[in-house]
Design an enzyme around this catalytic site. Structure first.
Site, PDB file in Angstrom:
ATOM      1  CD  GLU A   1      -3.076  -1.075   2.145  1.00 28.13           C
ATOM      2  OE1 GLU A   1      -3.602   0.027   2.367  1.00 28.13           O
ATOM      3  OE2 GLU A   1      -3.403  -2.120   2.736  1.00 28.13           O
TER       4      GLU A   1
ATOM      5  CE1 TYR B   1     -16.282  -4.711  -2.977  1.00 27.11           C
ATOM      6  CE2 TYR B   1     -18.543  -4.070  -3.376  1.00 27.11           C
ATOM      7  CZ  TYR B   1     -17.197  -3.864  -3.544  1.00 27.11           C
ATOM      8  OH  TYR B   1     -16.763  -2.795  -4.285  1.00 27.11           O
TER       9      TYR B   1
END
Ligand SMILES: Cc1cc2nc3c(=O)[nH]c(=O)nc-3n(C[C@H](O)[C@H](O)[C@H](O)COP(=O)(O)OP(=O)(O)OC[C@H]3O[C@@H](n4cnc5c(N)ncnc54)[C@H](O)[C@@H]3O)c2cc1C
Length: 503
Positions: free
Chosen positions: A228, A414
């Protein structure tokens, strides 16, 4: 610059913090490294680029509350990246790497006031399409969609198909540990990546070679996959190639009444050993907003696709149909519903911006948060999250979810949710609504042994819970990050909040 070894940071975290440097000095140095045309200093541009789509509401309001980058610098070579990172490291300047700009977890905003945005989107050369060894090497700023379109014309595919395919680029896709719609067959990016090149904040350019497998100690690719931007800047990526055979694809879709049966059906298919490309369950609430244009009558949805080799695709589809046929509650639908859904699934920057503009007009915003857990816990997590969010978060429009990535031992959810923002303070949208929903999802998931983060990365949004996620192994993560980035120059506050990093 003679060699990258010249550029080794010689400054402690304390010294870096105490250094003072002016905006002009930063801009001058960046211009010296990359040239004037590649350093953006316009105030409005810098403001617009100070957040990612975690803050859709702020984007809609054009109201920016986060630190503004000193400059946005476009890089073109690993050597330029190396020089910039060393300069930043030695002067206490936080570095936020970026490629496709489709991140959604606060990874593209800065937790330190003094920072630069290092943009690799112009590093977009496809270096080698090696059809003998079935791998493709490209620079970090290569658009996945452009690469895929090119490969497909040649009869190949990377197998990577995230919803953000038109927007995301290879560096960001690797850096966030992304996953695509066809993951049950091809895996996540961690299964696709063969080797890479990256630049450490101390300036070394490192390369991990491309081989079919290795047992020469730990697999160090995984220090960079999912980093990241908080360990290194990825400059080049090699991923696997597969044959592209769309004529062999098959699509299957059912509607059903009892949500719990949907997860169970996914499990049956995984446990039976089938490898469909798409394997999904949508709860009725999510299905109603998720582009199932016709034939969905307030029911849950189960669907699969198969692809690749003709015999395998055919056998997989046949086997899945036999399993689903064992429960009469599942009613098969016209598979055109699924094909239409697939064709409308992907988001480019224009579509992302149109949605944001609509949020601005209506005051209703929508987001997603993804988790994973074992089969035994997944339904309980879904139920607990939906109940708590509707009870504890104000002005909710609704919350639903789907499973989009399944494994032999569990699946993901999700969560998709929306609320009406009733406040004039742009920070409230984050603190009073978005963070609250995330907190509930994380708590209910961790309580049941799941992972708070299935594929978007931790960013800064879920970083406060990183110790709870890692439990006793947090020390490994922290030592790893500190080893490569001792001054916390790289995207400080992403993955590990600054106070945890420095304590
Ligand atoms: C509509 C929409 C749909 C999405 N669908 C999916 C999906 O299906 N699957 C999925 O996994 N994700 C999805 N995402 C999330 C996002 O697209 C992914 O996280 C993607 O991998 C980000 O890639 P990017 O190139 O846009 O990275 P960016 O947005 O530029 O950056 C994301 C993060 O990676 C870091 N980073 C970027 N480039 C580098 C680099 N070269 N070196 C080191 N660090 C770097 C940044 O610092 C930041 O923390 C979706 C997002 C949107 C908006």
């Amino acid at each position: 610059m003679k060699t990258t070894e010249n550029y080794v940071a010689d400054i402690t975290i304390e010294e870096a913090k105490n250094k003072t440097i002016t905006n002009q000095e930063i801009v001058d140095k960046l211009i010296e490294i990359v040239g004037k045309d590649h350093v953006e200093t316009d105030q409005k541009e810098r403001e617009k680029n100070s957040i990612d789509t975690f803050r859709k509401w702020q984007k809609a309001q054009e109201s920016y509350t986060r630190p503004i980058p000193e400059a946005i610098v476009k890089v073109h070579t690993a050597e330029e990246v190396s020089r910039i990172l060393v300069f930043a490291d030695q002067n206490g300047i936080n570095v936020v790497p970026r490629t496709g700009n489709s991140g959604i977890e606060q990874g593209l905003e800065s937790a330190r006031k003094l920072y630069i945005l290092v943009d690799g989107s112009e590093m977009n050369t496809v270096i080698n399409i090696d059809t003998e060894n079935m791998q493709v090497t490209a620079q970090a700023g290569t658009s996945l969609e452009e690469l895929e379109n090119h490969l497909r014309k040649m009869g190949y595919t990377t197998g990577h198909s995230p919803q953000s395919k038109p927007a995301a680029q290879l560096g960001g896709l690797v850096a966030t540990r992304s996953i695509g719609q066809l993951s049950t067959l091809y895996g996540g990016i961690e299964d696709m990546i063969v080797g890479l090149e990256a630049v450490l904040p101390t300036g070394e350019v490192i390369r991990i070679k491309n081989v079919p497998r290795r047992a020469a100690g730990p697999d160090i690719r995984h220090i960079f996959v999912g980093n990241e931007g908080a360990i290194a800047f990825i400059t080049e990526v090699t991923v696997k190639l597969f044959s592209y055979l769309p004529e062999n694809s098959q699509y299957m879709i059912w509607q059903f009444e009892t949500l719990e049966k949907g997860w169970k059906m996914l499990r049956e298919v995984m446990v039976a050993g089938y490898k469909p490309a798409v394997a999904r369950v949508y709860d009725a609430g999510d299905a109603s907003i998720h582009s199932f244009s016709k034939g969905v009558e307030d029911k849950h949805i189960l669907m699969f696709s198969t692809e690749g080799n003709a015999l395998i695709s055919e056998a997989t589809a046949k086997g899945i149909k036999e399993i689903v046929a064992q429960d009469a509650e599942f009613k098969e639908m016209d598979n055109q519903v699924m094909i239409d859904w697939l064709n409308n699934l992907n988001w480019d920057h224009q579509r992302i911006n149109e949605e944001i503009a609509e949020f601005g007009r209506t005051g209703h915003v929508g987001y997603t948060t993804e988790i994973s857990a074992g089969w035994s816990e997944i339904h309980a997590i879904f139920e607990a999250v939906v109940a708590r969010v509707m009870k504890e978060v104000p002005n909710m429009d609704g919350i639903g979810g789907h499973s989009s990535h399944s494994y032999i031992n569990g699946t993901n959810i999700y969560f998709v949710y929306g609320y009406q923002v009733k406040s004039d303070d742009p920070e409230d949208e984050v603190t009073k609504y978005h963070h609250l929903v995330n907190k509930i999802i994380v708590e209910e998931t961790l309580k049941r042994g799941g992972s708070m983060c299935h594929h978007h990365g931790i960013g800064k949004a879920r970083a406060p819970y990183v110790k709870d996620e890692y439990e006793s192994s947090f020390i490994v993560l922290k030592k790893l990050m500190q080893a490569f980035d001792p001054n916390n120059t790289m995207n400080a506050g992403t993955i590990i909040p600054i106070p945890f990093y420095e304590e």
